[in-house]
Design an enzyme around this catalytic site. Structure first.
Site, short mmCIF file in Angstrom:
data_model
loop_
_atom_site.label_atom_id
_atom_site.label_comp_id
_atom_site.label_asym_id
_atom_site.label_seq_id
_atom_site.Cartn_x
_atom_site.Cartn_y
_atom_site.Cartn_z
N CYS A 80 -1.67 14.39 -19.66
CA CYS A 80 -0.64 14.89 -18.76
C CYS A 80 -0.14 13.80 -17.80
O CYS A 80 0.58 12.91 -18.21
CB CYS A 80 -1.14 16.12 -18.02
N HIS A 188 -4.25 20.15 -22.03
CA HIS A 188 -5.44 20.38 -21.22
C HIS A 188 -6.34 21.34 -21.99
O HIS A 188 -6.28 21.44 -23.21
CB HIS A 188 -5.06 21.01 -19.88
#
Length: 238
Positions: A80, A188
């Site tokens: 991310c 994630h």
């Protein structure tokens, strides 16, 4: 940076290495620290824009060394916010915490722009390296890959209209980017506990970097829990 359970990636790598008979030395890097002379694996987590602002200058200062490690086939997982800063630039959306573009280390040939659009939910991607990979995305940065950049995987269509509104930018169906043994991704979850093949690829490369040969054997573990987690995530794509 470490949000959305990204610490689980480090923990998974540690445990799988130990279960395979290896001793693990875990080093944590804080802003202002010197880099160690040698590493065998790098894990960088996700964070909000404010977190990226705090680490950007420090990461850029060490960018040359990190790029050198990548060319030596040191495996890396950047998730991310770290994935974005492993690219060329992150341009925040108007009104975000960062007022100015954040310069990345240009390890990955990607650029990211903030937007009001947010991509959230479970995601399954098809990859050449690992087969189906599952995870959870939550980001408003929209990432575009350079012409020669290889994506990690292709978003599996979901919903009645086979939507692909997820992944790097919600438009081209790509997710993540790879360079040598470096993986950048928005997934994630954390991503490695549900995708042991990815964890083992990183560990195999780390051991090869350390000893100069393929000496890693994946631990012989019952995978019922892992597969169940994958099945549930795949059944709830958004």
């Amino acid at each position: 940076m470490n949000i959305y359970g990204d610490w689980g990636n480090t923990l998974t790598l540690m445990r799988r290495a130990q279960w395979s008979g290896f001793e693990v030395e875990l080093l944590a890097h804080e802003v202002g620290d010197e880099l160690p002379e040698q590493v065998d694996l790098v894990v960088a987590g996700g964070g909000q824009d404010s977190g990226q602002v705090r680490i950007a200058a420090d990461l850029l200062a060490h960018g040359g060394a990190i790029r050198d490690w990548a060319e030596q086939d040191v495996p890396m997982l950047a998730v991310c916010g770290s994935y974005q800063l492993f690219g060329h630039v992150f341009v925040p959306a108007t009104g975000d915490t960062a007022d100015e573009p954040l310069t990345g280390i240009s390890l990955l040939d990607v650029e990211t722009r903030g937007s009001s659009k947010r991509l959230i939910g479970n995601l399954t991607i098809e990859t050449e390296r690992f087969g189906p990979v599952v995870g959870y995305e939550n980001h408003s940065g929209l990432t575009t890959l350079g012409e020669g950049c290889v994506h990690l995987g292709t978003v599996r269509p979901f919903g009645p209209d086979d939507s692909r509104a997820a992944g790097n930018n919600g438009n081209d169906g790509s997710e993540g980017a790879v360079h040598r043994e470096v993986i950048g991704t928005y997934l994630h979850g954390s991503v490695l506990p549900k995708n042991p093949a990815m964890a083992d690829r990183l560990l195999a490369a780390a051991v090869r970097h350390r000893v100069g040969e393929d000496a890693y054997t994946a631990p012989d573990l019952e995978g019922i829990v892992t597969q169940r987690a994958r099945d549930i995530a795949m059944s709830r794509p958004r």
